[in-house]
Write an enzyme that holds these catalytic residues in place. Structure first.
Site, PDB file in Angstrom:
ATOM      1  N   TYR A 114       0.812  -1.136  -0.179  1.00 26.05           N
ATOM      2  CA  TYR A 114      -0.275  -0.009   0.032  1.00 26.05           C
ATOM      3  C   TYR A 114       0.906   1.272  -0.098  1.00 26.05           C
ATOM      4  O   TYR A 114       0.263   2.228   0.249  1.00 26.05           O
ATOM      5  CB  TYR A 114      -0.795   0.134   1.218  1.00 26.05           C
ATOM      6  CG  TYR A 114      -2.101   0.676   1.061  1.00 26.05           C
ATOM      7  CD1 TYR A 114      -3.101   0.424   0.339  1.00 26.05           C
ATOM      8  CD2 TYR A 114      -2.490   1.878   1.902  1.00 26.05           C
ATOM      9  CE1 TYR A 114      -4.395   1.222   0.106  1.00 26.05           C
ATOM     10  CE2 TYR A 114      -3.663   2.508   1.918  1.00 26.05           C
ATOM     11  CZ  TYR A 114      -4.644   2.016   0.941  1.00 26.05           C
ATOM     12  OH  TYR A 114      -5.576   2.637   1.019  1.00 26.05           O
ATOM     13  N   LYS A 172      -2.427   9.111   0.671  1.00 23.93           N
ATOM     14  CA  LYS A 172      -3.318   9.533   1.655  1.00 23.93           C
ATOM     15  C   LYS A 172      -3.078  10.443   2.819  1.00 23.93           C
ATOM     16  O   LYS A 172      -3.504  11.182   3.487  1.00 23.93           O
ATOM     17  CB  LYS A 172      -4.171   8.087   2.125  1.00 23.93           C
ATOM     18  CG  LYS A 172      -4.981   7.537   1.099  1.00 23.93           C
ATOM     19  CD  LYS A 172      -6.046   8.316   0.755  1.00 23.93           C
ATOM     20  CE  LYS A 172      -7.067   7.379  -0.200  1.00 23.93           C
ATOM     21  NZ  LYS A 172      -8.316   8.269  -0.815  1.00 23.93           N
TER      22      LYS A 172
END
Length: 248
Positions: A149, A156
């Site tokens: 990720y 993010k």
């Protein structure tokens, strides 16, 4: 005159659910999509069935020119914007050693750059009516390690930092800026995770609240953050994960 809300990536999933809830609350909706035209048109039909107007706009929010043309269309159609939900997201999920520049740029453009340049355009429209609200959708990968990720998680994290900066500089325009970070939700987006089953199993077994997060949990939090009751909440990322991130 009806209030207007833009929800990016609102053809399905969390974005669609937020758009429909806003329509229920009396907002006219700008439905934004990048690829799934059929789904976007279906969302628009559901909004219209609720008695609200729906403007469908195709725009890849990672492209600044597309952002500008989308907001021009919003201005021409409605002449105002009251709520901007920064929901559209994408990203390449690979181990660090397999990430290429194109993967990084794609992910950062859609998940981080889009917020900055959409927020600029949104603020110009919101000023016309004395203010508004901006809420971004983040994820727990911004603050903790998730397998494969890296690019998305860093994008993010940038989104959450940008939320803080925007909240300070847009406060003088009476614009409230926050973010919502969700735990694992069984949506279509999760199907792109190589370890989807593992993630869902972990959420089911280890969430203190006793169940995994559902789309409606995210919707309720977003609706609270755009309400008068949340006026003094600024630049925050509200974690909606049933307490999962509190455990190792």
């Amino acid at each position: 005159m009806s209030k207007v809300a833009l929800v990016t990536g609102s053809s399905r999933g969390v974005g669609k659910a937020i758009a429909l809830k806003l329509a229920e609350q009396g907002y006219d909706i700008v439905v934004n999509y990048a690829r799934s035209k059929t789904a976007a048109l279906e969302t628009a039909e559901e909004i219209q069935a609720l008695g609200r107007k729906a403007l469908v706009v195709k725009a890849n929010v990672g492209d600044i020119e597309k952002i500008k043309s989308m907001f021009e269309e919003i201005d021409q159609t409605f002449g105002r914007l009251d709520v901007f939900i920064n929901n559209a997201a994408s990203g390449v999920q690979r181990p660090i050693m397999e990430l290429e520049e194109k993967h990084w740029d794609w992910t950062m453009d859609i998940n981080s750059k889009a917020l900055l340049f959409c927020a600029q355009e949104a603020a110009r429209l919101m000023e016309k009516t004395g203010g508004g609200s901006i809420v971004s959708i983040s994820s727990l990968g911004a603050i903790r390690y998730l397998k494969n990720y890296t690019a998305v998680g860093v994008s993010k994290a940038a989104l959450e930092a940008l939320t803080r900066y925007l909240s300070v500089e847009l406060a003088e325009k009476n614009i409230v800026v926050n973010a919502v970070s969700g735990g694992a939700i069984d949506t279509e987006a999760l199907k792109h995770f190589p370890n989807r089953d593992e993630i869902l199993e972990d959420a089911k077994e280890n969430t203190p609240a006793g169940r995994i997060v559902e789309i409606e949990d995210m919707v309720h939090t977003v609706m609270f953050l755009i309400s008068e009751g949340a006026y003094m909440i600024r630049g925050q990322t509200i974690i909606v994960d049933g307490g999962r991130s509190l455990l190792v």
